[in-house]
Structure formats: C-alpha cells, structure tokens
Design an enzyme around this catalytic site. Structure first.
Site, mmCIF file in Angstrom:
data_model
loop_
_atom_site.group_PDB
_atom_site.id
_atom_site.type_symbol
_atom_site.label_atom_id
_atom_site.label_comp_id
_atom_site.label_asym_id
_atom_site.label_seq_id
_atom_site.Cartn_x
_atom_site.Cartn_y
_atom_site.Cartn_z
ATOM 1 N N LYS A 6 -20.554 6.235 15.255
ATOM 2 C CA LYS A 6 -21.363 5.658 16.342
ATOM 3 C C LYS A 6 -21.323 6.596 17.544
ATOM 4 C CE LYS A 6 -21.039 0.654 15.586
ATOM 5 N NZ LYS A 6 -20.871 -0.644 16.287
ATOM 6 N N LYS A 14 -16.337 5.622 13.123
ATOM 7 C CA LYS A 14 -17.354 4.571 12.992
ATOM 8 C C LYS A 14 -18.764 5.144 12.962
ATOM 9 C CE LYS A 14 -16.488 0.704 15.333
ATOM 10 N NZ LYS A 14 -16.108 -0.163 16.486
HETATM 11 N N1 C2G Z 1 -21.846 -9.249 17.164
HETATM 12 C C1 C2G Z 1 -22.413 -10.509 17.013
HETATM 13 N N2 C2G Z 1 -23.759 -10.627 17.027
HETATM 14 C C2 C2G Z 1 -24.555 -9.549 17.201
HETATM 15 C C3 C2G Z 1 -23.986 -8.270 17.373
HETATM 16 C C4 C2G Z 1 -22.604 -8.147 17.355
HETATM 17 O O1 C2G Z 1 -21.698 -11.508 16.849
HETATM 18 N N3 C2G Z 1 -25.920 -9.722 17.205
HETATM 19 C C5 C2G Z 1 -20.376 -9.138 17.121
HETATM 20 C C6 C2G Z 1 -19.883 -8.268 15.953
HETATM 21 O O2 C2G Z 1 -19.826 -9.028 14.752
HETATM 22 C C7 C2G Z 1 -18.507 -7.861 16.458
HETATM 23 C C8 C2G Z 1 -18.693 -7.790 17.993
HETATM 24 O O3 C2G Z 1 -19.917 -8.511 18.291
HETATM 25 O O4 C2G Z 1 -17.544 -8.868 16.148
HETATM 26 C C9 C2G Z 1 -18.833 -6.362 18.487
HETATM 27 O O5 C2G Z 1 -19.874 -5.750 17.761
HETATM 28 P P1 C2G Z 1 -19.864 -4.138 17.652
HETATM 29 O O6 C2G Z 1 -19.731 -3.558 19.003
HETATM 30 O O7 C2G Z 1 -20.992 -3.734 16.755
HETATM 31 O O8 C2G Z 1 -18.467 -3.912 16.916
HETATM 32 P P2 C2G Z 1 -18.180 -3.208 15.517
HETATM 33 O O9 C2G Z 1 -18.842 -1.884 15.482
HETATM 34 O O10 C2G Z 1 -18.471 -4.192 14.472
HETATM 35 O O11 C2G Z 1 -16.611 -2.882 15.646
HETATM 36 O O12 C2G Z 1 -12.115 -2.749 14.234
HETATM 37 C C10 C2G Z 1 -13.280 -3.527 14.287
HETATM 38 C C11 C2G Z 1 -14.420 -2.743 14.877
HETATM 39 O O13 C2G Z 1 -14.047 -2.137 16.106
HETATM 40 C C12 C2G Z 1 -15.628 -3.658 15.093
#
Ligand code: C2G
Length: 138
Positions: free
Chosen positions: A47, A45
């Site tokens: 990250k 990812k």
């Molecule tokens: N999210 C949200 N609003 C934000 C930030 C994040 O609704 N302002 C949601 C994202 O859409 C996601 C969840 O919170 O559904 C977690 O966000 P992240 O930690 O950034 O996850 P991500 O990197 O998108 O990983 O297999 C799927 C991945 O693991 C998703």
C-alpha cells in the site's frame, strides 16, 4: 476498564473506518488503534498511502472514539500488544474474518461487517475518473 484494540492503515479516513471505530468503542471503554507505519504498508501490505503515518495518526487522534494510537510495524506484534496493553477485545472488519481466530487464546475476537460501497481504493479511483473527465472536457 475494558480495553479494545484494532489494526489498520486508515488512509484517506472515511465513514467506513469511522463506523468500525465507533462499533469497536461501543464494546468497551478504551480504544487503541495500531496504525500501520509507512514502511510496513509499502513493504508488507503493498500500500502506498496518500497521507503519511504522522498525518494519519493526527486524523485518528481527532476521532472521538479513539483513545490511543500506536504504530503497527509488523504482522507479528499483535499478541505482544494484547499482553502489553492488557487488551480484552480485538476487533477487525470482516474482510479479515477467521484470520485472527488464534487470538481467542488471549482475548475476545470480533469481526464487524465492512461498510459497503466505500474504500480508500474506491476514493482514489473515483478521483482519478473525475480528473480524467475534466481533462477530456478542457
Ligand atoms: N473497514 C470497514 N469498512 C470499510 C473499509 C474498511 O469496516 N468500507 C475496516 C477494515 O475492515 C479494517 C479497518 O477498517 O478493519 C481499517 O481498514 P484498512 O485501513 O484497509 O486496514 P487493513 O489494510 O485491512 O489493515 O494487521 C491488520 C492490518 O493492519 C489491517
């Protein structure tokens, strides 16, 4: 019992994450969060988390909407997880809209609108700016 699952990194846990977890829990009775492990984040990812997996897990387990935290180790574990945990609903923020529609064969799929104006990246950038401003003032 209606079981929900969602996936993510959840670094620097913030109210956008909480909104998603709250909305997810409202769709059922038991919410599972598959939390991206550090190695998965770094290798697949791109990250680098501020908090490591155990610290992010500890924070999520303290959230009233979350019933179980499991590790996310790969992009390909979702169908297995759905079957293993007998999940009824898979939820994600709508930045993933359409990406998981294939899962409708196994469970309901819901994409919630992302919470605007907040993200882990934004928090990191804002803190960097504050730090730079402080350095200039000294
Ligand atoms: N999210 C949200 N609003 C934000 C930030 C994040 O609704 N302002 C949601 C994202 O859409 C996601 C969840 O919170 O559904 C977690 O966000 P992240 O930690 O950034 O996850 P991500 O990197 O998108 O990983 O297999 C799927 C991945 O693991 C998703």
């Amino acid at each position: 019992m209606k079981r929900i699952i969602t996936y993510g990194t959840f670094d620097l846990l913030h109210y956008g994450h909480i909104n998603l977890l709250q909305r997810a829990k409202e769709r059922g009775d038991y919410l599972i969060v598959a939390l991206s492990e550090d190695e998965f984040n770094e290798k697949y990812k791109n990250k680098k988390c501020y908090f490591n997996y155990e610290e992010r897990k500890h924070l999520l387990e303290a959230v009233r909407y979350v019933d179980l935290v499991i590790p996310e180790k790969s992009w390909n574990q979702k169908v297995h997880d759905i079957q293993l945990y007998q999940v009824d609903v898979f939820v994600m923020g709508d930045d993933w809209k359409g990406k998981f529609d294939f899962m409708t064969e196994y469970c309901d799929v819901i994409y919630f609108p992302r919470t605007k104006m907040i993200s882990t990246t934004q928090i990191k950038n804002d803190l960097k700016t504050v730090d730079q401003e402080r350095t200039v003032q000294v």
